[in-house]
Design a protein around this motif. Structure first.
Motif, PDB file in Angstrom:
ATOM      1  N   ASP A  65      36.488  33.594  52.790  1.00  0.00           N
ATOM      2  CA  ASP A  65      37.290  33.856  51.608  1.00  0.00           C
ATOM      3  C   ASP A  65      38.226  32.683  51.319  1.00  0.00           C
ATOM      4  O   ASP A  65      38.427  32.309  50.164  1.00  0.00           O
ATOM      5  N   THR A  66      38.803  32.083  52.366  1.00  0.00           N
ATOM      6  CA  THR A  66      39.674  30.919  52.190  1.00  0.00           C
ATOM      7  C   THR A  66      38.914  29.770  51.559  1.00  0.00           C
ATOM      8  O   THR A  66      39.402  29.112  50.629  1.00  0.00           O
ATOM      9  N   VAL A 108      38.283  30.556  47.861  1.00  0.00           N
ATOM     10  CA  VAL A 108      39.490  30.363  47.047  1.00  0.00           C
ATOM     11  C   VAL A 108      39.748  28.880  46.814  1.00  0.00           C
ATOM     12  O   VAL A 108      40.042  28.455  45.688  1.00  0.00           O
ATOM     13  N   GLU A 119      46.147  40.556  47.065  1.00  0.00           N
ATOM     14  CA  GLU A 119      45.347  39.363  46.847  1.00  0.00           C
ATOM     15  C   GLU A 119      46.178  38.218  46.271  1.00  0.00           C
ATOM     16  O   GLU A 119      45.870  37.049  46.495  1.00  0.00           O
ATOM     17  N   THR A 167      46.146  34.690  48.162  1.00  0.00           N
ATOM     18  CA  THR A 167      45.750  33.457  47.487  1.00  0.00           C
ATOM     19  C   THR A 167      46.831  32.393  47.589  1.00  0.00           C
ATOM     20  O   THR A 167      46.551  31.221  47.878  1.00  0.00           O
ATOM     21  N   GLN A 203      46.868  31.085  51.127  1.00  0.00           N
ATOM     22  CA  GLN A 203      45.682  30.280  51.422  1.00  0.00           C
ATOM     23  C   GLN A 203      45.790  28.870  50.847  1.00  0.00           C
ATOM     24  O   GLN A 203      45.271  27.916  51.418  1.00  0.00           O
ATOM     25  N   THR A 227      41.223  34.642  40.648  1.00  0.00           N
ATOM     26  CA  THR A 227      41.797  33.720  41.621  1.00  0.00           C
ATOM     27  C   THR A 227      42.619  32.636  40.940  1.00  0.00           C
ATOM     28  O   THR A 227      43.730  32.320  41.358  1.00  0.00           O
ATOM     29  N   ARG A 279      45.933  33.962  39.685  1.00  0.00           N
ATOM     30  CA  ARG A 279      46.919  34.203  40.738  1.00  0.00           C
ATOM     31  C   ARG A 279      47.510  32.910  41.262  1.00  0.00           C
ATOM     32  O   ARG A 279      48.648  32.864  41.716  1.00  0.00           O
ATOM     33  N   TRP A 280      46.719  31.844  41.230  1.00  0.00           N
ATOM     34  CA  TRP A 280      47.225  30.557  41.689  1.00  0.00           C
ATOM     35  C   TRP A 280      48.139  29.937  40.642  1.00  0.00           C
ATOM     36  O   TRP A 280      48.930  29.052  40.921  1.00  0.00           O
TER      37      TRP A 280
END
Length: 234
Positions: A21-22, A25, A112, A116, A119, A219, A222-223
């Motif tokens: 998952d890392t 992302v 999440e 994120t 990460q 993703t 969220r970043w």
């Protein structure tokens, strides 16, 4: 017992799946013009070389903390919805799963978000001197203090679009496969059959929402959008 088993299984799944998952992302949020990683394998190599193996487990605290609540919501809502619908049919399994997927977003979305952010923190650095967040809880607290509830729930719409049909497809596929394979209590191959059904249901769920880009959009949102390029280290 099912709930406890689900929590233990979920924790094992997080431990095994979090490094992948890392990498996902990192690949999703890297700059399009100046990509940091050439592909999945190069991303794995770079993270281990620059940040050690522990770099692959950044942000794992968030899914581990949210696991119990998500399992409680998903199995509770799915079971109660099935009882309300009355008949155990594949379509009702889909509807019950979709309802569970939608409601668990209340926990899934903030979880999440923290995952994120953690990460991406200190990308390419073994010991980051500019740590913005101490841990997942600190991350959510800082976002809440700065942006309020709206900030904590960043990406909620795309999470709903992704999770609602995704969980519906999962429970539908699992139900159809367990019926087709004849998973009965006295079957000596029941456990391998259940494992196969669960794995294939998970693949069906991922195949349903990943091609539409929901996961990548969520993703990136969220970043902080595509406007935050990752610093070049390779």
């Amino acid at each position: 017992m099912d709930f406890v088993a689900g929590c233990i299984g979920g924790a094992a799944g997080v431990l095994v799946g979090h490094p992948f998952d890392t990498v996902k992302v990192r690949l999703q949020v890297q700059s399009v013009d100046k990509p940091l990683y050439r592909g999945t394998y190069h991303c794995f190599q770079s993270i281990i070389r620059q940040e050690s193996v522990f770099g692959l487990y950044k942000g794992i605290g968030s899914p581990m903390m949210g696991l119990t609540f998500i399992n409680a919501i998903v199995f509770g809502v799915q079971g109660n919805t099935m009882r309300l619908l009355g008949h155990d049919t594949p379509m009702n399994q889909f509807l019950a799963g979709a309802a569970a997927g939608a409601i668990q977003c209340v926990i899934c979305c903030p979880m999440e978000l923290a995952k994120t952010r953690m990460q991406m923190q200190g990308t390419g650095e073994k010991k980051s001197s500019r740590k913005l967040y101490k841990n997942s809880l600190d991350c959510l607290a800082r976002i809440y203090n700065r942006e309020g509830l709206r900030g904590v729930n960043r990406g909620m719409l795309t999470t709903l679009i992704r999770e609602t049909p995704g969980f519906g497809v999962y429970f539908l596929a699992y139900d159809v496969l367990t019926r087709s394979l004849g998973c009965e209590p006295d079957d000596r191959y029941m456990i391998p059959k259940l494992l196969f059904a669960g794995g294939m249901a998970g693949i069906a769920s991922l195949a349903f929402h990943l091609p539409r880009g929901c996961d990548q959009i969520t993703t990136a949102g969220r970043w902080g959008g595509w406007s935050q390029p990752v610093q070049q280290h390779c």
